[in-house]
Design a protein around this motif. Structure first.
Motif, mmCIF file in Angstrom:
data_model
loop_
_atom_site.group_PDB
_atom_site.id
_atom_site.type_symbol
_atom_site.label_atom_id
_atom_site.label_comp_id
_atom_site.label_asym_id
_atom_site.label_seq_id
_atom_site.Cartn_x
_atom_site.Cartn_y
_atom_site.Cartn_z
ATOM 1 N N THR A 124 0.839 -1.202 0.000
ATOM 2 C CA THR A 124 0.000 0.000 0.000
ATOM 3 C C THR A 124 0.870 1.247 0.000
ATOM 4 O O THR A 124 1.866 1.325 0.726
ATOM 5 C CB THR A 124 -0.907 0.006 1.241
ATOM 6 N N THR A 178 1.955 4.671 1.153
ATOM 7 C CA THR A 178 1.840 5.443 2.392
ATOM 8 C C THR A 178 2.886 6.553 2.348
ATOM 9 O O THR A 178 3.769 6.546 1.478
ATOM 10 C CB THR A 178 2.097 4.560 3.625
ATOM 11 N N TYR A 222 -4.652 3.270 -3.447
ATOM 12 C CA TYR A 222 -6.060 2.864 -3.375
ATOM 13 C C TYR A 222 -6.980 4.084 -3.313
ATOM 14 O O TYR A 222 -6.696 5.080 -2.628
ATOM 15 C CB TYR A 222 -6.312 2.020 -2.132
ATOM 16 N N ASP A 278 -6.221 2.472 2.558
ATOM 17 C CA ASP A 278 -5.776 1.097 2.344
ATOM 18 C C ASP A 278 -6.770 0.398 1.425
ATOM 19 O O ASP A 278 -7.699 1.012 0.895
ATOM 20 C CB ASP A 278 -5.626 0.358 3.677
ATOM 21 N N ARG A 279 -6.614 -0.891 1.226
ATOM 22 C CA ARG A 279 -7.455 -1.615 0.278
ATOM 23 C C ARG A 279 -8.908 -1.690 0.723
ATOM 24 O O ARG A 279 -9.804 -1.935 -0.083
ATOM 25 C CB ARG A 279 -6.900 -3.030 0.060
ATOM 26 N N THR A 323 -4.816 5.005 6.327
ATOM 27 C CA THR A 323 -3.616 4.311 6.810
ATOM 28 C C THR A 323 -3.155 4.873 8.148
ATOM 29 O O THR A 323 -2.289 4.290 8.798
ATOM 30 C CB THR A 323 -2.471 4.440 5.788
#
Length: 247
Positions: free
Chosen positions: A112, A114, A147, A207-208, A213
């Motif tokens: 992911t 970040t 995402y 996130d997904r 996050t």
């Protein structure tokens, strides 16, 4: 007188015959000894043929055959050892390759996006008006997924900016190391209200699951700040800059 002569001749003939018989006997014995010696030489020639340069006796030959078999067996054993060693080396190499490959898969498996693996910047654009361009560049060693849309807030606002739903991309934006994703930020709308001036922009990644996050980056806004109102909104992450500024 004639009778004595006849007896003398008879004795001489007997003596001569005896001597001849004795000589014949001696000759016969000598021939027998010579014959034994000849058989001995013949027996020797069987075990050691003439012209041979080394021992060729059957026991030695048998030993040599066993030695040859042993050497052949040794070669097979050596070959087996080499094969086993090769297999072990191949297994080790295969294990090393698997480990390396696994490491490679781990190191190249997307994560992911970040603030820890990206650099985020915000710039003001001339067109469209009242827009900012948010850029996230992958600075890590792995690809990362950008995402959804970023969570944004001006200054110390409590609510995240609304997202332009029509800007959803066809697929999640994936950034290879060095690549960038873009999001367009509309700061002001004629239909909005509560005008004000914002000096910072807080950015969080999703996130997904669409959740934050949890790590926010505070970016200073250009100049003396940017005029904002309640009509401000943000697009989904885009792989193309123009798509990010299309709304």
């Amino acid at each position: 007188m004639s009778a004595r002569i006849a007896r003398s001749r008879t004795r001489l003939l007997l003596t001569a015959g005896t001597a001849a018989l004795a000589a014949f006997s001696l000759t016969a014995c000598g021939g027998s000894d010579e014959g034994v010696k000849t058989e001995g030489k013949a027996a020797a020639s069987i075990t050691s043929p003439a012209g041979d340069t080394g021992p060729r006796q059957v026991p030695a030959g048998a030993a040599g055959s066993e030695e040859a078999d042993g050497q052949e067996t040794g070669k097979r054993a050596d070959g087996g050892e080499r094969t086993n060693g090769g297999e072990r080396a191949d297994d080790a190499a295969s294990g090393a390759r698997k480990a390396a490959t696994g490491g490679s898969r781990t190191s190249t498996e997307p994560v992911t996006c970040t603030p820890r693996n990206t650099r985020i910047t915000v710039t003001e654009v001339s067109r469209p008006v009242n827009h900012l361009l948010l850029t996230a560049t992958n600075t890590g060693t792995r690809p990362c997924f950008a995402y959804g849309a970023p969570f944004l807030r001006f200054d110390e606002g409590h609510a995240a900016l609304p997202v332009v739903r029509d800007s959803v991309p066809q697929a999640v934006v994936t950034l290879e190391p060095g690549q960038s994703a873009y999001a367009g930020v509309g700061t002001y709308s004629p239909d909005g209200h509560e005008d004000g001036t914002a000096r910072t922009l807080g950015v969080l990644f999703a996130d997904r699951n669409g959740e934050s996050t949890g790590t926010e980056v505070k970016l200073p806004l250009p100049g003396e700040g940017v005029t904002v109102n309640s009509g401000a909104q943000v697009t989904y992450w885009q792989s193309d800059l123009d798509d990010a500024l299309a709304w």
